[in-house]
Design a protein around this motif. Sequence first.
Motif, PDB file in Angstrom:
ATOM      1  N   PHE A 130       0.837  -1.205   0.000  1.00 54.59           N
ATOM      2  CA  PHE A 130       0.000   0.000   0.000  1.00 54.59           C
ATOM      3  C   PHE A 130       0.866   1.247   0.000  1.00 54.59           C
ATOM      4  N   ASN A 131       1.983   1.163  -0.718  1.00 56.44           N
ATOM      5  CA  ASN A 131       2.837   2.330  -0.927  1.00 56.44           C
ATOM      6  C   ASN A 131       2.040   3.386  -1.713  1.00 56.44           C
ATOM      7  N   GLY A 132       2.519   4.609  -1.694  1.00 56.35           N
ATOM      8  CA  GLY A 132       1.783   5.720  -2.292  1.00 56.35           C
ATOM      9  C   GLY A 132       1.480   5.576  -3.768  1.00 56.35           C
ATOM     10  N   ASN A 133       2.312   4.834  -4.500  1.00 58.02           N
ATOM     11  CA  ASN A 133       2.066   4.727  -5.944  1.00 58.02           C
ATOM     12  C   ASN A 133       1.235   3.501  -6.321  1.00 58.02           C
ATOM     13  N   LYS A 134       0.841   2.701  -5.339  1.00 61.08           N
ATOM     14  CA  LYS A 134       0.050   1.509  -5.648  1.00 61.08           C
ATOM     15  C   LYS A 134      -1.438   1.873  -5.780  1.00 61.08           C
ATOM     16  N   LEU A 135      -2.228   0.913  -6.246  1.00 59.37           N
ATOM     17  CA  LEU A 135      -3.647   1.203  -6.527  1.00 59.37           C
ATOM     18  C   LEU A 135      -4.391   1.632  -5.257  1.00 59.37           C
ATOM     19  N   LEU A 136      -4.067   0.966  -4.156  1.00 54.47           N
ATOM     20  CA  LEU A 136      -4.677   1.297  -2.873  1.00 54.47           C
ATOM     21  C   LEU A 136      -3.536   1.682  -1.941  1.00 54.47           C
ATOM     22  N   THR A 137      -3.652   2.819  -1.275  1.00 54.49           N
ATOM     23  CA  THR A 137      -2.523   3.245  -0.436  1.00 54.49           C
ATOM     24  C   THR A 137      -2.926   3.498   1.013  1.00 54.49           C
ATOM     25  N   THR A 138      -1.951   3.273   1.910  1.00 62.05           N
ATOM     26  CA  THR A 138      -2.106   3.668   3.310  1.00 62.05           C
ATOM     27  C   THR A 138      -0.980   4.644   3.666  1.00 62.05           C
ATOM     28  N   GLY A 139      -0.399   5.271   2.653  1.00 65.22           N
ATOM     29  CA  GLY A 139       0.816   6.055   2.839  1.00 65.22           C
ATOM     30  C   GLY A 139       2.010   5.135   2.670  1.00 65.22           C
ATOM     31  N   GLY A 140       2.054   4.095   3.435  1.00 64.78           N
ATOM     32  CA  GLY A 140       3.019   2.998   3.299  1.00 64.78           C
ATOM     33  C   GLY A 140       2.439   1.849   4.083  1.00 64.78           C
ATOM     34  N   GLY A 141       2.586   0.656   3.575  1.00 62.13           N
ATOM     35  CA  GLY A 141       2.026  -0.486   4.297  1.00 62.13           C
ATOM     36  C   GLY A 141       1.984  -1.712   3.416  1.00 62.13           C
ATOM     37  N   GLY A 142       1.593  -2.816   4.024  1.00 60.85           N
ATOM     38  CA  GLY A 142       1.509  -4.059   3.265  1.00 60.85           C
ATOM     39  C   GLY A 142       0.568  -5.033   3.933  1.00 60.85           C
TER      40      GLY A 142
END
Length: 383
Positions: free
Chosen positions: A200-212
């Motif tokens: 869930f990094n900022g450039n992914k389709l869904l983001t949490t700011g950073g995360g996985g």
Amino acid sequence: MPSEALTRIPLSVPEIGGNEWAYVKECLDTGWVSSAGPFVDRFEREFAARLGVKHAVACSSGTAALHVALLCAGVKPGDLVVTSTLTFIATVNSIVYCGAQPVLIDADPTSWQMDVALAADYLENECERRDEGLFERASGRRVAAVVPVHILGCPVDMDPLMEVCDRLGVRVVEDATESLGATYRGKNVGTHGVSSCFSFNGNKLLTTGGGGMIATDCDETARRTKHLTTQAKIDEVEFVHDEVGFNYRLPNVAAAIGVAQLERLDEYVSIKRGIAAEYTSRLAQAGYLTLTPPTSSDPAWWLYTVVTPFESSRPLMAALAKAGIQTRPLWQPMHRSPAHMALGSFHCPVADRLNSVCLSLPCSVGLGGEDHARVVSALLAAV
Ligand SMILES: *Cc1c(COP(=O)(O)O)cnc(C)c1O
């Protein structure tokens, strides 16, 4: 209009327009901002439900998810792990974090994903089965896992890969970090292997700011991934830890953003598919071709990418940048990476060629019609 007056069109930026503010405010108002809190549980529960798996374990990044998922799949120092050379470096780094050594497979010229026939050929013909697992004949090392990477929002051809891995007794950990929302033969990407990893990094389709996230149907894998990502603590009061774990938790405030983003995932995916379809229909005649997904699969088209009709895509990338349009080549393939020279040499001509000729185009969920048309015009004008 002079080009200076044109707004810049970014490659891929987050879409924040739902309940993110409300849920983050709830965290701030209640003081639940850190590594415990109701949004972490809720994000895990709702993510698992959306994907159609029993368990989802939130963690601090996609890289952390891969590291722990590999450890839980039994990857040990000295083992081999088979993966794609055409991927973002985190896939290969996470294998090295486990003390294992990546075996790099070239890309398929049509789907650009891991060439499943090459992977199967390696597993069947260069390795042999013993009681303790599958071993590479030349080195005598154990092949502990295969990590298919579903790049750019498109699935790897999973059925033939799962067939050979199941038959030979090798575990599959999916790097699904780029392909949340994609389906393969009616099943969500990330539901084929023993576990799968999302980012869930900022450039992914869904983001949490950073995360996985690590997703799995296996109770034991879920228990152990949660344990390892939370410092392997077995006594909350006395602080007793039964092994060397990691601080790979996702903060509650990030999970709050994730819950809000997840509410709009289906909408995001449908917009992405629309952007991709429009690019494909407008650009194909000019010689800009995109990947062809495996049969019966429906990509999420996370990052829409074309083969340009030029020997190198870099002059075009520079020209587009002057017109305010951000594009990007595919990653340097891992068999060329200075960070992984110790792996020895791999011959991967397809990945090399894709690296020379491809460009990813602006495709944020919020890309407006006018911006979309501007990118198309600039590409048509370049040929
Ligand atoms: C983004 C990405 C990762 C890592 O995710 P982070 O959240 O940035 O750590 C891993 N593999 C691939 C293929 C990715 O694109």
